[in-house]
Motif scaffolding. Structure first.
Motif, PDB file in Angstrom:
ATOM      1  N   UNK A  36      51.709  38.428  33.443  1.00 33.03           N
ATOM      2  CA  UNK A  36      51.151  39.715  33.021  1.00 33.03           C
ATOM      3  C   UNK A  36      50.509  40.445  34.199  1.00 33.03           C
ATOM      4  N   UNK A  37      49.887  39.685  35.081  1.00 32.65           N
ATOM      5  CA  UNK A  37      49.237  40.335  36.228  1.00 32.65           C
ATOM      6  C   UNK A  37      50.258  40.917  37.199  1.00 32.65           C
ATOM      7  N   UNK A  38      51.449  40.308  37.260  1.00 35.34           N
ATOM      8  CA  UNK A  38      52.475  40.900  38.131  1.00 35.34           C
ATOM      9  C   UNK A  38      52.953  42.240  37.572  1.00 35.34           C
ATOM     10  N   UNK A  39      52.568  42.528  36.330  1.00 34.30           N
ATOM     11  CA  UNK A  39      52.892  43.828  35.725  1.00 34.30           C
ATOM     12  C   UNK A  39      51.694  44.767  35.789  1.00 34.30           C
ATOM     13  N   UNK A  40      50.753  44.450  36.686  1.00 30.67           N
ATOM     14  CA  UNK A  40      49.657  45.385  36.943  1.00 30.67           C
ATOM     15  C   UNK A  40      48.418  45.190  36.087  1.00 30.67           C
ATOM     16  N   UNK A  41      48.457  44.239  35.149  1.00 33.62           N
ATOM     17  CA  UNK A  41      47.267  44.036  34.321  1.00 33.62           C
ATOM     18  C   UNK A  41      46.203  43.287  35.123  1.00 33.62           C
ATOM     19  N   UNK A  42      44.944  43.669  34.919  1.00 34.13           N
ATOM     20  CA  UNK A  42      43.864  42.918  35.559  1.00 34.13           C
ATOM     21  C   UNK A  42      43.758  41.561  34.860  1.00 34.13           C
ATOM     22  N   UNK A  43      43.000  40.656  35.452  1.00 37.19           N
ATOM     23  CA  UNK A  43      42.851  39.353  34.825  1.00 37.19           C
ATOM     24  C   UNK A  43      42.268  39.483  33.418  1.00 37.19           C
ATOM     25  N   UNK A  44      41.245  40.338  33.282  1.00 37.93           N
ATOM     26  CA  UNK A  44      40.630  40.530  31.963  1.00 37.93           C
ATOM     27  C   UNK A  44      41.616  41.118  30.961  1.00 37.93           C
ATOM     28  N   UNK A  45      42.375  42.125  31.423  1.00 37.39           N
ATOM     29  CA  UNK A  45      43.378  42.735  30.533  1.00 37.39           C
ATOM     30  C   UNK A  45      44.422  41.713  30.101  1.00 37.39           C
ATOM     31  N   UNK A  46      44.859  40.927  31.073  1.00 37.49           N
ATOM     32  CA  UNK A  46      45.900  39.931  30.786  1.00 37.49           C
ATOM     33  C   UNK A  46      45.367  38.892  29.809  1.00 37.49           C
ATOM     34  N   UNK A  47      44.126  38.492  30.040  1.00 34.33           N
ATOM     35  CA  UNK A  47      43.526  37.495  29.160  1.00 34.33           C
ATOM     36  C   UNK A  47      43.366  38.057  27.748  1.00 34.33           C
TER      37      UNK A  47
END
Lengths: 265, 405
Positions: free
Chosen positions: B348-359
């Motif tokens: 998810x982070x490779x798609x630009x989401x921050x760690x919090x967003x991905x979590x």
């Protein structure tokens, strides 16, 4: 079918003597790679030679530790950026094995990704239109929008969705990790078509592959051979054809010539 | 210690019995599954049961929202004070019957409850909109704010009751008893929150009649401690129950959910889906018992409990339990506790989401199998929204990125 490569232009990616590994094991042993705007680089090599590791290290996978060397992306020190920053800066990785995220619908994931990478919200109607067009382009049924991300997808469906993300997110540089593996000939054509259209739109590509067949659809400017964690030979599209007919054995480094560790490590 | 005026003799008697029961029994210990993960004493103020019984019970104010359609159809939602003269027979028959006074905590509630609501949905009345009950108790030091709800759903009736308990200070205990007549349908959802340093105990006891259908949903979002219990009894053939549970424990919160699905009759079905998220130094626990009684042939029971850990200092327990006395049944259960999937986070982070967003996205995906089964879209949205905001609050409350604690 590839876009115009800008010879002599400032590189977008510069990898210098990159050493990296995981769990105390060194996998990349001094990789050098320079990609200029619009270029398509194919990296070929045996299983286990470190090709996929290179894409993951460039994207910032936390399991890998960089042991030496430097990487600049659009003039910035890539190794100082976290994964999110790399993605937002315009780097993209198409996964060989995309991860399933049960419970998260494809459409809401894509919209969040688009918003995150572009730094702006896309109105719902515009997003729906964009998505429908991208689905049609890659032969993906509309019903995929509400399916959970990669959950229960076939190998081919996953690869189509990776290329769909490449199309939507419009990165500066795409790392494609064996995007052609596990595809039948029709799926390969569709997926290759999507990649080719991204290249025409100006995306630069580093394409990791085992096979020459995808290179019939996506013509590389440069072909590299990866062996034991580094690039041992670089040539044009003809090198891929040579590998197809001769295999890799003739490229094996003579004993005693392998580098022993990162400079200054 | 009359709480209501007038307090009829049956209630005075029941309170006396409960008081005696509360004083004569020891607090449940951790040897049984029910209190394996919660110290019962932590649900009581210093001084324990005796002190709580002596202190004047704190008020249990409830805001009731009864839709006009319900009023017109003869549905009543009365406070206990109003219901005792008006619906004494109903109360005498059912009050305390389902939840009982079999341990000091339940007995304390019955002996000292000071407020609550009695809802009666007449036979055959089908309500589209929900009835809402909101309680925001504040318990002064040394007391336990205690409230009760009694739901009576007549044969063939259909209703949705949404209960909110939001404990602002001290200790509280809330007991809901619901009687579903033959062919009745009830959706009962509880949202339970408890501020930092507070402890809330709740029990929802259900009696599900012939061909009746119960959906019981529980959303536990404590900053302090919540110990919630659900006990559906499938009392007649054809009775069905579905439990949907979402829990989030961040900071130093404690969430403990217990369910006992009791198949007392044959041809009954129950299912429980539980999803919990623990982060920071939070702890979540689940214990679930599927009980198939001797006469409950051809019953089906299903239980799935999953917990997600978002930090190394968070903890979760899931403990399923079966008690099967008839072997012509089908019981399935699954339980798992797992940390967040680092590969999915990376993806998810490779798609630009921050760690919090991905979590957050992984958390939403994780709870989706439960959230999407909530029968009302409003309920699902509310559960997701509360979860989202509590997750954000839990993150900032712990003063550091989750996963790095």
């Amino acid at each position: 079918m590839s876009g115009e490569a800008a010879e002599g232009a400032a590189p977008i990616l510069e990898v210098r003597d990159l050493w990296a590994g995981t769990g105390g094991k060194t996998i990349l042993k001094g990789v050098d790679l320079v990609v200029r705007p619009g270029e398509v680089h194919a990296i070929m090599g045996r299983n286990g030679s470190g090709k996929s590791t290179l894409t993951h290290v460039l994207m910032g996978h936390p399991a890998y530790e960089v042991q030496g060397g430097e990487v600049r992306f659009l003039g910035r020190n890539l190794l100082e950026m976290d994964v999110t920053q790399r993605a937002r800066a315009g780097l993209f990785l198409a996964f060989q094995y995309p991860v399933a995220v049960p419970g998260v619908p494809v459409s809401s994931f894509l919209r969040t990704a688009l918003r995150s990478v572009k730094g702006r919200d896309v109105p719902a109607r515009e997003f729906r239109r964009t998505l429908q067009a991208a689905f049609a382009d890659l032969g993906i049924p509309d019903a995929f929008a509400s399916r959970y991300l990669n959950d229960g997808f076939s190998g081919g469906e996953k690869k189509r969705l990776e290329v769909l993300q490449l199309r939507l997110l419009e990165p500066t540089l795409a790392l494609l990790d064996e995007t052609d593996s596990g595809l039948d000939i029709d799926a390969l054509k569709t997926v290759s078509g999507g990649i080719a259209r991204s290249i025409e739109a100006g995306v630069s590509v580093v394409l990791v592959t085992h096979y020459q067949r995808i290179l019939q659809y996506v013509t590389p400017h440069v072909v590299h051979v990866f062996l034991d964690g580094r690039i041992v030979r670089t040539g044009g599209a003809e090198l891929a054809r040579e590998l197809e007919s001769r295999g890799y054995d003739w490229l094996d480094a003579p004993p005693g010539t392998a580098a022993s560790g990162p400079a200054g490590a | 210690m009359n709480r209501f005026d007038p307090e009829p003799s049956f209630l005075a008697r029941r309170r006396d019995q409960a008081r005696a029961a509360a004083l004569s029994m020891p607090l449940p210990d951790r040897s049984g599954h029910r209190f394996r993960f919660t110290d019962a004493a932590a649900l009581l103020p210093a001084g324990g049961i005796e002190a709580a019984l002596q202190a004047a019970g704190a008020a249990w104010p409830v805001r009731v929202e009864l839709p006009d359609e319900a009023r017109r159809a003869g549905v009543t939602a009365l406070s206990f004070g109003e219901a005792l003269p008006a619906a004494g027979g109903l109360l005498e028959e059912h009050l305390g019957r389902l939840a009982g006074d079999g341990d000091p905590l339940l007995a304390l509630n019955l002996a000292s409850f000071a407020g609550g609501t009695v809802i009666r949905v007449p036979e055959g009345v089908r309500l589209a909109g929900p009835i809402r009950l909101e309680a925001r108790p504040e318990a002064p030091a040394g007391t336990v704010a205690s409230g009760r709800t009694l739901l009576w759903i007549g044969a063939g009736a259909e209703a949705t009751v949404l209960e909110d308990a939001d404990l602002g200070s001290g200790f509280a205990s809330t007991v809901t008893e619901a009687v579903l007549g033959d062919g009745a349908t009830l959706l009962h959802a509880r949202f339970e929150t408890a501020a930092k340093g507070t402890s809330l105990f709740s029990r929802s006891a259900y009696e599900v009649g012939r061909d009746a259908s119960l959906t019981h949903a529980h959303v536990l979002l404590p900053a302090g401690r919540v110990k919630a219990e659900a006990a559906p009894v499938l009392s007649r053939p054809g009775a069905r129950s579905a439990g949907l549970v979402l829990a989030l424990a961040g900071g130093r919160a404690r969430s403990d959910f217990r369910v006992v699905a009791d198949h007392a009759a044959g041809d009954t079905g129950s299912r429980v889906d539980y999803r919990a998220i623990a982060l920071g130094r939070g702890r979540s626990a689940f214990t679930g018992l599927l009980r198939i009684r001797e006469g409950a042939a051809r019953s089906e029971a299903y239980e799935e409990a999953r917990s997600l850990l978002l930090s190394r200092t968070a903890a979760a327990d899931v403990l399923p339990e079966l008690e099967i006395l008839n072997h012509d049944v089908r019981c399935t259960h699954g339980a798992a506790v797992a940390p967040v999937d680092e590969e999915a986070l990376f993806y998810l982070r490779t798609r630009g989401l921050s760690r919090d967003q991905a979590e957050s996205m992984l958390v939403e995906g994780f709870v989706e199998p439960v959230a999407s089964r909530l029968p009302s879209g409003e309920l699902a949205d509310r559960a997701r929204e509360r979860l989202r905001s509590e997750l954000a609050a839990a993150r900032t409350g712990q003063g550091g990125a989750p996963g790095e604690a």
